[in-house]
Design a protein around this motif. Structure first.
Motif, mmCIF file in Angstrom:
data_model
loop_
_atom_site.group_PDB
_atom_site.id
_atom_site.type_symbol
_atom_site.label_atom_id
_atom_site.label_comp_id
_atom_site.label_asym_id
_atom_site.label_seq_id
_atom_site.Cartn_x
_atom_site.Cartn_y
_atom_site.Cartn_z
ATOM 1 N N ARG A 61 -13.172 5.093 -4.225
ATOM 2 C CA ARG A 61 -12.201 5.297 -5.309
ATOM 3 C C ARG A 61 -12.433 6.615 -6.042
ATOM 4 O O ARG A 61 -11.500 7.408 -6.247
ATOM 5 C CB ARG A 61 -12.282 4.128 -6.299
ATOM 6 C CG ARG A 61 -11.236 4.187 -7.407
ATOM 7 C CD ARG A 61 -11.441 3.078 -8.426
ATOM 8 N NE ARG A 61 -12.598 3.336 -9.272
ATOM 9 C CZ ARG A 61 -12.577 4.111 -10.355
ATOM 10 N NH1 ARG A 61 -11.447 4.734 -10.713
ATOM 11 N NH2 ARG A 61 -13.658 4.303 -11.078
ATOM 12 N N ASP A 92 -19.514 0.624 -1.980
ATOM 13 C CA ASP A 92 -18.722 1.426 -1.037
ATOM 14 C C ASP A 92 -17.287 1.609 -1.524
ATOM 15 O O ASP A 92 -16.717 2.704 -1.424
ATOM 16 C CB ASP A 92 -18.729 0.767 0.344
ATOM 17 C CG ASP A 92 -20.078 0.888 1.040
ATOM 18 O OD1 ASP A 92 -20.789 1.871 0.765
ATOM 19 O OD2 ASP A 92 -20.418 0.005 1.843
ATOM 20 N N LYS A 93 -16.695 0.544 -2.046
ATOM 21 C CA LYS A 93 -15.305 0.640 -2.512
ATOM 22 C C LYS A 93 -15.204 1.546 -3.738
ATOM 23 O O LYS A 93 -14.245 2.308 -3.889
ATOM 24 C CB LYS A 93 -14.776 -0.754 -2.840
ATOM 25 C CG LYS A 93 -14.529 -1.625 -1.612
ATOM 26 C CD LYS A 93 -13.995 -2.993 -2.015
ATOM 27 C CE LYS A 93 -13.743 -3.864 -0.790
ATOM 28 N NZ LYS A 93 -13.242 -5.217 -1.160
ATOM 29 N N LYS A 151 -14.559 -1.089 -8.820
ATOM 30 C CA LYS A 151 -14.491 -1.961 -7.646
ATOM 31 C C LYS A 151 -15.734 -2.857 -7.571
ATOM 32 O O LYS A 151 -16.779 -2.563 -8.150
ATOM 33 C CB LYS A 151 -14.363 -1.132 -6.372
ATOM 34 C CG LYS A 151 -13.129 -0.234 -6.334
ATOM 35 C CD LYS A 151 -11.850 -1.053 -6.436
ATOM 36 C CE LYS A 151 -10.608 -0.168 -6.377
ATOM 37 N NZ LYS A 151 -9.354 -0.938 -6.517
#
Length: 471
Positions: free
Chosen positions: A335, A330-331, A326
């Motif tokens: 994941r 944070d993403k 990502k």
């Protein structure tokens, strides 16, 4: 008139030629060739030499067996006070194993322990010459015998330090690491001024890590170790990055003891390591067998491996797919978190023990904020190790720690990490492991960091740990 005109033209030609020559070689034109500037010796950075292979001990050899210089496979067995108790000789067998037998040296008292001086020996040669040697043993298992005076002091103590020998490596302020001809670290010297204002050498201890010394430590930990790391299956491996410090380990070690019919017993130590290469997970196993007499005397050792014991082609779901990474930290954390479970209690226990250790050494405590970049990186790092079952300074998914910082635009001049994969471990065992590893301890005890990220994951009977430090 014609004669004057001819003379004028001749003068103009001469003037033109002279001007052309000077135009090509003007007096004040700066040279366009830049000479290489030499770095002053006092500004040179520390780079750890690599000890010669003959001067690094084999893991099959007991820690209290000291090689006798100049004699192949002859060892002195010493007690906790450095006193020589016995001499041993090891002989290699056809199957690759080593058999140990008692050895009577030609001069039994050649290495005589000096009373009151630890690891200092009085050596008398055949012609009656006496010298004193000090046994040096480093944490990387390199060793040396260094000549000292009868009081155990270095022979360069108090000598002129107006010039610096080539084997003195500058590491911090006025402190130098001293190496012998085999590139074995033999001690530290400090360059100080005497009453007359002249520089002299003084024996000193290893300097503590400071923020000013992180570059030096970084080069001490990396240097040419990247090539050595590729073949190492345990202990300390290091990245080749100029800015990151990484101390890692994969210790799936099991030890078993069995009694033999002849009254001896065998201790078998087995360790495993895994690597992911071209979509294939490869598992290596190394076994060391040690046979002892009933009283604990070592009789025989044999090392088997590392051998490939399993190759597993990763499925599409298990194979690293960089296209899934990502765009934000944070993403990416969200994941990978869906595939693992973090043991936050154990991570906090490790932090508590780490700060207690730092306090005992006069260092400030480190904070751990779950919203910090260091913490998020630690979680992603540990999750990646658990998902792909590896322990390496280079992730098959993200690359090195520096690569991860660049990927998510994290600013840190000296990112550092301690990582470890091992059969299920407690917080005490994790802390002890990192503290006993010289590279890991340097990072943990540095005052160049104020916060840390620690992540622990338990999966398939293994513990995966990542500590991330950002400056």
């Amino acid at each position: 008139m014609r004669k004057s005109f001819t003379i004028l033209c001749l003068l103009l030609v001469i003037l033109g030629v002279e001007w052309g020559v000077k135009a090509k070689m003007p007096i004040n034109r700066p040279s366009n060739i830049q000479e290489k500037e030499e770095t002053p010796w006092y500004e040179s950075r520390y780079s750890t030499p690599k000890a010669d292979a003959d001067w690094v001990l084999d893991e099959e050899i007991p820690v209290n067996y000291i090689p006798v210089p100049g004699k192949d496979n002859i060892y002195m067995q010493v007690d906790n006070n450095g006193n020589v108790k016995k001499y041993w000789k090891r002989t290699q067998q056809a199957d690759g194993s080593w058999v140990w037998s008692k050895y009577d040296p030609n001069i039994p008292d050649n290495y005589e322990p000096v009373k009151g001086l630890k690891n200092v020996y009085k050596v008398t040669s055949k012609d009656g010459t006496i010298k004193y040697l000090k046994y040096i043993r480093n944490k990387d298992n390199s060793f040396a015998f260094v000549e000292v005076d009868k009081n155990g002091k270095s022979i360069d103590e108090g000598k002129s330090a107006e010039s610096v020998p080539n084997n003195y490596k500058h590491i911090s302020k006025d402190v130098y690491a001293v190496y012998d001809k085999n590139n074995v670290l033999t001690g530290y010297r400090k360059r100080v001024k005497n009453k007359k204002g002249k520089y002299i050498w003084k024996e000193t201890d290893k300097p503590k890590t400071s923020s000013d010394d992180i570059n030096a430590i970084n080069k001490a930990l990396t240097g040419d170790s990247a090539t050595k790391a590729a073949s190492s299956t345990s202990a300390q491996n290091n990245t080749s990055s100029n800015n990151e410090i990484s101390a890692i380990g994969s210790d799936s070690s099991n030890q078993k003891r069995s009694n033999n019919s002849d009254g001896t017993y065998t201790v078998t130590e087995t360790s495993q390591d895994t690597k992911v290469e071209n979509g294939v997970r490869i598992t290596y196993e190394t076994t060391i067998q040690k046979i002892y007499k009933k009283d604990g005397t070592l009789l025989k050792t044999k090392k088997i491996g590392p051998q490939v014991i399993n190759k597993e082609t990763l499925t599409a779901a298990d194979s690293p797919d960089k296209s899934k990474i990502k765009s934000t930290l944070d993403k990416e954390l969200a994941r990978v978190s869906s595939r693992v479970e973090f043991d936050t209690k154990k991570a906090n226990d490790v932090l508590t023990k780490l700060n207690a250790q730092r306090k005992s050494e006069g260092l400030s405590s480190l904070s751990m904020d779950t919203s910090s970049e260091a913490y998020k990186l630690a979680c992603i790092r540990a999750a990646d190790m658990a998902i792909y079952d590896y322990s390496s300074s280079t992730s098959p998914m993200y690359g090195t720690l520096n690569d991860m910082c660049n990927l998510w635009k994290i600013s840190s001049s000296h990112p550092s990490e301690n990582i470890w994969k091992a059969p299920s471990k407690t917080a005490d065992e994790i802390h002890s492991r990192f503290q006993s590893n010289d590279g890991s301890r340097k990072i943990r005890m540095s005052n160049g960091y104020s916060n840390v990220g620690i992540a622990v994951i338990e999966k398939n009977g293994n513990t995966y740990i990542a500590e991330i430090y950002l400056s």
